[in-house]
Design a protein around this motif. Structure first.
Motif, short mmCIF file in Angstrom:
data_model
loop_
_atom_site.label_atom_id
_atom_site.label_comp_id
_atom_site.label_asym_id
_atom_site.label_seq_id
_atom_site.Cartn_x
_atom_site.Cartn_y
_atom_site.Cartn_z
N ASN A 176 27.84 29.75 42.11
CA ASN A 176 27.15 31.02 41.83
C ASN A 176 27.96 31.91 40.90
N ALA A 177 28.90 31.31 40.15
CA ALA A 177 29.74 32.11 39.25
C ALA A 177 29.01 32.46 37.98
N GLY A 178 27.75 32.77 38.07
CA GLY A 178 27.01 33.20 36.90
C GLY A 178 26.68 34.67 36.98
N GLY A 179 27.07 35.31 38.05
CA GLY A 179 26.75 36.72 38.17
C GLY A 179 25.37 36.88 38.76
N GLN A 180 25.28 37.48 39.94
CA GLN A 180 24.00 37.57 40.62
C GLN A 180 23.01 38.48 39.91
N ALA A 181 23.48 39.31 38.95
CA ALA A 181 22.57 40.19 38.23
C ALA A 181 22.05 39.56 36.95
N LYS A 290 25.48 40.10 47.90
CA LYS A 290 25.22 41.22 48.79
C LYS A 290 25.05 42.51 47.99
N ASP A 291 24.30 43.45 48.57
CA ASP A 291 24.05 44.73 47.92
C ASP A 291 25.08 45.76 48.35
N GLU A 292 25.54 46.54 47.37
CA GLU A 292 26.38 47.69 47.66
C GLU A 292 25.49 48.92 47.80
N GLN A 302 21.27 48.86 38.89
CA GLN A 302 20.30 49.03 37.81
C GLN A 302 20.86 48.57 36.46
N GLU A 303 22.19 48.52 36.36
CA GLU A 303 22.81 48.13 35.09
C GLU A 303 23.65 46.86 35.21
N GLY A 304 23.30 46.06 36.23
CA GLY A 304 23.93 44.75 36.34
C GLY A 304 25.28 44.73 37.01
N ASN A 305 25.72 45.83 37.60
CA ASN A 305 26.98 45.86 38.34
C ASN A 305 26.66 45.70 39.82
N VAL A 306 26.80 44.48 40.31
CA VAL A 306 26.31 44.15 41.65
C VAL A 306 27.36 43.38 42.43
N GLY A 307 27.14 43.29 43.74
CA GLY A 307 28.05 42.59 44.63
C GLY A 307 28.91 43.56 45.41
#
Length: 477
Positions: A176-181, A290-292, A302-307
């Motif tokens: 999953n090292a592609g970035g969940q966003a 997971k969601d922060e 909203q801008e792809g900064n997730v986890g």
């Protein structure tokens, strides 16, 4: 304006592959449909290989870094419009990533918006558009990818050679090292630190008049309640000016609307209460699905900064001397940025952060995230500029008033040595979990975009104490 000397501090300065080396791994970057398929034949490894797809990012001239002469009274209006340029790119990238219209239509609209905003900048500077020539048009950078790797060969990191690639190996990059966003990082952004050759250069030998002491300040690892996506240096007065979330230590009043008086009156997390300086950097997130708390907010999901945001294990803040001369006191409210949040599209001229693992500090990476062996922690190190022009606490592009020392430790003509801030941040990353630094959405969470910010708000007495300590060769703090 003097040309700033660029120096990568403690590790070998090599050319780094930037936009041409963009790869799509797992979630990857924005994909433009071009007969692309998510399925394909299985190779010998048993992994699915995707057929060639179009992946890429938006590349625009960085107006803010090109400005060298902005009248003081024009800076608030210029800063506001520079922040609007960043906002326009972020929105356009989001439209590309979500396939909301053709790339030509999105870029045409973006360039029209930029043209109007650039006119506003010129007007704020009294009608002087000479510094803005040739900086309007943005482009879509495309790269064909296959199976998470760039076609025609894998990306070679600027600080590693041979088979030191992310992917399969002793420290395998999870799938999953592609970035969940969907905007990175890619599998190619990781490398097994045990396969990287030592590359750290020895610091210059201190001369007779050199300063060899160290002054440390302990300020903790940051309060989650103080995190925000502002940047008071680059975008003062503009909420979400960074488009990514920062951790803060030191001064507890840092947001977009803080000023020198705000900092002076604020509290501090530093053990020495006379250090009200603010030290801030982008958060690091585990790509764990997971969601922060900011999953639905600007600067966050909203801008792809997730986890999950990783709280640092430690943040070591030190001020060091100069091999050639004694250091002089920093002026109060001196602002310094090291690294470049847009280095993926700007190129590596101002990239200055390094990644490594505890126990492997003799090998530092600029354009790769390290995969650390069991029992080793991820480190980020920031060497700040240590030469000051003797006059200004900031400059139009936030760089010209400070400079890096040369390889022998000497400062450029007209600059004087000041205590060098070195910040090393350590993280315990969950096993088998990729991670990424927060960034502007179009920068695809590349490690080369890492950066760190500092505003000096030490009392005069404390700064003088630090200078005396460093100049006398002592270890203090």
């Amino acid at each position: 304006m003097r040309q700033q000397t660029h120096k990568r501090g403690r590790f070998t300065n090599k050319t780094v592959a930037i936009v041409a080396a963009l790869a799509l791994g797992g979630g990857g970057a924005a994909i433009i449909a071009a007969n692309a398929s998510a399925h394909g034949d299985k190779g010998d490894s048993g992994q699915n290989n995707t057929v060639a797809a179009k992946a890429g990012t938006i590349q625009c001239p960085d107006v803010g870094q090109k400005l060298s002469d902005v009248p003081e009274k024009a800076r608030p209006e210029v800063d506001k419009n520079l922040a609007e340029l960043d906002n326009q790119v972020a929105k356009a990238y989001q439209q590309m990533n979500q396939r909301q219209g053709s790339s030509d239509a999105v870029l045409s609209k973006l360039n029209d918006e930029r043209s109007r905003t650039m006119d506003n900048i010129g007007s704020a500077m009294g009608g002087d558009n000479s510094q803005l020539q040739g900086m309007n048009d943005c482009k879509w950078q495309e790269v064909a990818t296959q199976g998470g790797q760039q076609q025609g060969g894998q990306q070679q990191g600027g600080d590693q050679q041979g088979d030191q690639q992310g992917g399969e190996g002793a420290n395998e990059v999870p799938g999953n090292a592609g970035g969940q966003a969907g905007n990175g990082p890619s599998q190619d952004d990781f490398v097994d630190i045990t396969k990287v050759q030592p590359n750290v250069q020895q610091p210059p030998q201190a001369q007779q008049n050199g300063s060899t002491g160290t002054f440390a300040t302990e300020c903790g690892v940051g309060d989650p309640q103080l995190r925000n996506s502002d940047n008071v240096i680059v975008a003062p007065g503009v909420g979400n000016g960074a488009h990514h979330t920062h951790d803060y230590v030191g001064n507890d009043s840092n947001d977009a609307f803080a000023n020198n008086q705000t900092f002076e009156q604020g509290g501090t997390s530093c053990e020495n209460q006379e250090d009200k300086s603010t030290y801030y950097w982008p958060v690091v997130r585990a790509q764990d699905g997971k969601d922060e708390a900011d999953a639905n907010e600007l600067g966050g999901g909203q801008e792809g900064n997730v986890g999950t945001i990783l709280t640092p294990k430690s943040s070591k803040i030190e001020f060091k001397g100069n091999a050639q001369s004694k250091v002089t006191a920093m002026p109060k409210f001196l602002r310094i940025i090291t690294g470049d949040a847009k280095a993926f599209t700007n190129g590596d001229k101002n990239a200055n952060a390094s990644w490594s693992c505890t126990g492997f500090e003799d090998r530092q990476l600029t354009d790769k995230y390290p995969l650390c062996p069991e029992g080793s922690s991820v480190t980020r190190t920031f060497d700040f500029q240590s030469c000051w022009d003797g006059q200004n606490t900031d400059s139009a592009n936030h760089r010209d008033h400070v400079a890096f020392a040369g390889e022998d430790g000497s400062c450029p003509n007209g600059f004087k040595a000041i205590p060098q801030l070195v910040n090393t941040i350590t993280y315990d990353v969950p096993a088998n979990t990729p991670f990424a630094v927060d960034g502007f959405p179009e920068q695809l969470h590349k490690p080369i975009t890492d950066h760190d910010d500092f505003i000096n708000v030490m009392s005069e007495d404390l700064m003088n104490e630090a200078v005396d300590c460093i100049n006398s060769g002592k270890q203090c703090g």
